[in-house]
Design an enzyme around this catalytic site. Sequence first.
Site, PDB file in Angstrom:
ATOM      1  CD  GLU A   1      -5.883  59.553  20.334  1.00  0.00           C
ATOM      2  OE1 GLU A   1      -6.955  60.014  20.757  1.00  0.00           O
ATOM      3  OE2 GLU A   1      -5.625  59.409  19.127  1.00  0.00           O
ATOM      4  N   PRO A   2      -1.527  55.571  22.314  1.00  0.00           N
ATOM      5  CG  PRO A   2      -0.130  54.882  24.067  1.00  0.00           C
ATOM      6  CD  PRO A   2      -0.979  56.046  23.599  1.00  0.00           C
TER       7      PRO A   2
ATOM      8  NE  ARG B   1      -1.882  43.995  12.517  1.00  0.00           N
ATOM      9  CZ  ARG B   1      -0.587  43.917  12.275  1.00  0.00           C
ATOM     10  NH1 ARG B   1       0.068  42.804  12.524  1.00  0.00           N
ATOM     11  NH2 ARG B   1       0.064  44.936  11.776  1.00  0.00           N
TER      12      ARG B   1
ATOM     13  CB  CYS C   1     -12.488  27.439   2.709  1.00  0.00           C
ATOM     14  SG  CYS C   1     -13.060  26.100   3.742  1.00  0.00           S
ATOM     15  CD  GLU C   2     -10.475  33.283   1.317  1.00  0.00           C
ATOM     16  OE1 GLU C   2      -9.567  33.817   0.677  1.00  0.00           O
ATOM     17  OE2 GLU C   2     -11.664  33.464   1.086  1.00  0.00           O
TER      18      GLU C   2
END
Length: 463
Positions: free
Chosen positions: A320-321, A360, A391-392
Amino acid sequence: MSRSAHPAGPRHADVLPEGHYAAPAEDLNALDPKVWAHTVARDADGVVTVGGLPVTQLAEEYGTPAYVLDEADFRDRARAWRTAFGADADVFYAGKAFLSRAVVRWLDEEGLNLDVCSGGELATALAAGMSAERIAFHGNNKSPEEIERAVRAGVGRIVLDSFQEIVRVAHVAQTLGKRQRVQIRITVGVEAHTHEFIATAHEDQKFGIPLAGGQAAEAVRRALQLDGLEVIGIHSHIGSQIFDMSGFEVAAHRVVGLLKDIRDEHGVELPEIDLGGGLGIAYTSDDDPREPHEIAKALTEIVTRECEAARLATPRISVEPGRAIVGPTAFTLYEVGTVKPLDGLRTYVSVDGGMSDNIRTALYDAEYSVALVSRASDAEPMLVRVVGKHCESGDIVVKDAFLPGDLAPGDLIAVPATGAYCRSMASNYNHALRPPVVSVRDGAARVIVRRETEEDLLRLDVG
Ligand SMILES: *Cc1c(COP(=O)(O)O)cnc(C)c1O
């Protein structure tokens, strides 16, 4: 995998000692074919092209940020997996990596099957005309509605993830007068990530039924007794971004051990085994992924050897790639907004997207590379951190990389290998409009997922 990003506050800048960073690539204009889609090149004017189209033209037509997907590359990789595993095995593309109707049609045409893990993914697959028998339904908490929909649609397999689900699916199938093909997902006590795997104590997670303590065997025993179920095999998925095959070796050994116990206890040889996905790709030039044919050969040999030792007929293998097919086929195209040198530290390059289109880096400390793509440059390399507009402080796209020192607002930069888990995990944080996916092939581009609009946002906000 670390989880150092704090959702609520600034993340401490991890300032590393001088000289810690890998040296910049010799030629910042070079495009490493390992991390870029197959048809990406730089033309005589220094502009990067994909599928024969300059990124400057794509930016003008479709705006930035945008995910640009190389259809020929996607098909090549899908076909390579299909060919590598041959007629005696099945390749299920993991839809969660990136799913759209166009992608489903490409997979269909290239002879791949499809994994879905929600009602939404199932609806997308069916809407694109994928035949239900070629769909596998996953998930650790499928709702009763999802189960009923999957069984009614006639999906080829449901992967059962808990004791409750065994009876739920059996009940739905029986009520509908059907016999549902199922696999049972087990945890074999192996977790693999990148270059290593850990073979103990990794049953402490939400997916699957532990092999330990005879639980998996008990699950099979129960499932075999239920009229609504046809148990076709055992499923194991050990991790993600894996380069080292030894985790699969241990997993296959343990799965085959269970098949043998089932044969000895019930006189049944289950015909299939699914070894999951998780095969790694190159996000930077330091990564060396294996080719599908090497992976197919290794997995087939492992299973065949284990089955011979256990005197079992070799079951049909499926894999299941997700990432390994779609990941390398797309890059994210951004426009540079500000360039802020911080003396003695690094230069912050802000782009017109960020953690809303690529979570990610914040979520997993993922590594990416980046290149200036709207022109070539001979300027000296500068150490940069590519950040978004959210805003982080943790809104980082590429943590450490080198870009030419003459980088300026208005330049286009691209982050390669963003085909998997970027659009599919994209959010509307700060009411960002999720970028389009533009597919290119043979000098033509088309939008396969359009850019969100403010109307889209307001449509959900019912006032
Ligand atoms: C996520 C997942 C995959 C795909 O993983 P990749 O790292 O994208 O290859 C395959 N199978 C299962 C069960 C998964 O949960």
